[in-house]
Design an enzyme around this catalytic site. Structure first.
Site, PDB file in Angstrom:
ATOM      1  N   ALA A   1      -1.372   5.015  -4.768  1.00 48.73           N
ATOM      2  CA  ALA A   1      -0.130   4.231  -4.738  1.00 48.73           C
ATOM      3  C   ALA A   1       0.686   4.684  -3.531  1.00 48.73           C
ATOM      4  CB  ALA A   1       0.669   4.456  -6.014  1.00 48.73           C
ATOM      5  N   LYS A   2       1.695   3.960  -3.204  1.00 45.42           N
ATOM      6  CA  LYS A   2       2.624   4.396  -2.154  1.00 45.42           C
ATOM      7  C   LYS A   2       3.923   3.634  -2.330  1.00 45.42           C
ATOM      8  CE  LYS A   2       2.465   6.971   1.666  1.00 45.42           C
ATOM      9  NZ  LYS A   2       1.479   8.039   1.886  1.00 45.42           N
TER      10      LYS A   2
END
Ligand code: GLU
Length: 409
Positions: A101-102
């Site tokens: 994720a980011k």
């Protein structure tokens, strides 16, 4: 070419070699969830600021999603998607039980007061707290964020969900952080370089280095390179660049940069422009700051024999191709800078067990994981006669693909 197109290009190269069907490619590439939120903020002067925040959750087949939070003026939906995708391959390459994720907020942190930064962080958590958490998605520091911001995130998250330090990593040591997390990415970079030099029968003191970026990653990389007696001839950061053909005095440069807010005008050095940096007559070039800095336009100017991607996505796909033609060895980001997320994993493990590791343990475990991952990637590259990046993607995508199929679609 955008950063996401780049990541897709790298994915496709490996997917082609693996013979993945187009359905499988689509399944692995498509993010699970992309969230964009508006963060309204009361500024110190009473005006209203509006910022856009993102969290992209790419893949969850191997565990909860994991990845940093970037506060930078250039953050946009596409960059965050690209970086989230990279996190999926990165966590798989070093075999952490995570997906990718980011997140980020499009903001120049230098424009905010400490109070505004804290309010912005807390309001962002208000918007996303339901979709993150220790078993869902665990944020961490990235460009423009630090341990203090992680502390605010933990504190705000806990207002909704109760005591839960494992909801974010990269926290201060005083507040459930881990020994060795701050130095981890730079330390990992140097562990991977050491493993490569061993394969090539070379020693650190036989090589010269140039480093772009002197923030968290760049400064710790410089420190650990110096411990190995490597000569660093050039360092650049947002303020400028410095060059000394006899080798920069890194301990003094670290002190100078801390006192002056950057490396510019460091005594006992010549100024160096970015173009000069790219073409610096050194053996190893380490981009440790922004993405997309080595491109089709400047890749032919590079004189180094090795490019070590300490930053995320510093080499565009076109430049990568040029380096391959020119037989310049590129150590890819998804392996090189995985030390940060690896020690984030140790922090999460310690938080969940309410048990602290000491620094030697963190360092030993990091060295074991990084060296083992490097060796696997190197062996795949040798066996299949492919560049190291393709080998790393083969390893990562293979693990994610198998977990996806085993779990059932
Ligand atoms: N932001 C770092 C990265 O790009 C660390 C992520 C983490 O610790 O979760 O790998």
């Amino acid at each position: 070419m955008s950063s996401y197109e780049n990541t897709c290009r790298y994915f496709s190269q490996a997917a082609e070699l693996m013979g993945l069907t187009s359905n499988m490619r689509k399944l692995l590439q498509t993010p699970q969830r992309e969230v964009k939120v508006q963060v309204g903020l009361e500024m110190d002067n009473g005006e209203i600021g509006t910022y856009i925040g993102y969290r992209v959750q790419h893949d969850t087949s191997r565990g909860p999603m994991k990845g940093g939070l970037r506060f930078h003026a250039e953050v946009d939906a596409e960059e965050v998607l690209s970086l989230a995708t990279l996190m999926t391959w990165k966590t798989a390459i070093v075999n952490l039980p995570y997906g990718g994720a980011k997140g980020g907020i499009a903001v120049n942190v230098r424009d905010l007061s400490a109070g505004e930064l804290e309010r912005l962080t807390r309001k962002f958590v208000d918007e996303i707290h339901d979709m993150v958490g220790p078993d869902k998605d665990i944020p961490a520091p990235d460009m423009g964020t630090n341990a203090q911001i992680m502390a605010w995130i933990m504190n705000q998250y806990q207002k909704y969900h109760g005591f839960n330090p494992a909801c974010v990593t990269g926290k201060p040591l005083e507040l459930h952080g881990s020994e060795g997390r701050e130095e981890a990415t730079g330390r990992g970079v140097v562990i991977v370089i050491a493993a490569m030099l061993e394969r090539l029968n070379l020693k650190f003191d036989q090589l010269t280095f140039a480093l772009q970026g002197f923030g968290n990653v760049g400064s710790y990389t410089a420190r650990f390179l110096t411990e190995h007696k490597a000569k660093i001839l050039a360092v650049t950061d947002a303020t400028g660049g410095v060059w000394n053909p006899a080798g920069l005095d890194i301990p003094q440069l670290l002190e100078y940069a801390a006192a002056h807010g950057g490396v510019k005008d460091f005594p006992a050095s010549e100024p160096m422009s970015n173009e000069e940096f790219i073409a610096a007559p050194v053996d190893v070039l380490i981009p440790a700051a922004l993405g997309g800095v080595l491109t089709a336009e400047n890749a032919r100017d590079v004189r180094a024999k090795y490019v070590v991607e300490a930053a995320n996505g510093p080499v565009t796909a076109e430049a990568d191709h040029i380096f391959e033609e020119r037989e310049i060895l590129v150590l890819p980001d998804v392996l090189v800078n995985a030390g940060g997320v690896t020690v984030s994993y140790f922090e999460w493990v310690q938080n969940r067990q309410h048990f602290r590791w000491d620094l030697p343990r963190v360092r030993n475990e990091l060295e074991r994981i990084m060296t083992d991952s490097f060796n696997r990637v190197w062996n795949i590259a040798t066996e299949k006669k492919v560049p190291l990046r393709v080998a790393a993607y083969l390893l990562g995508i293979g693990r994610v693909g198998r977990a996806t199929v085993l779990g059932g679609i």
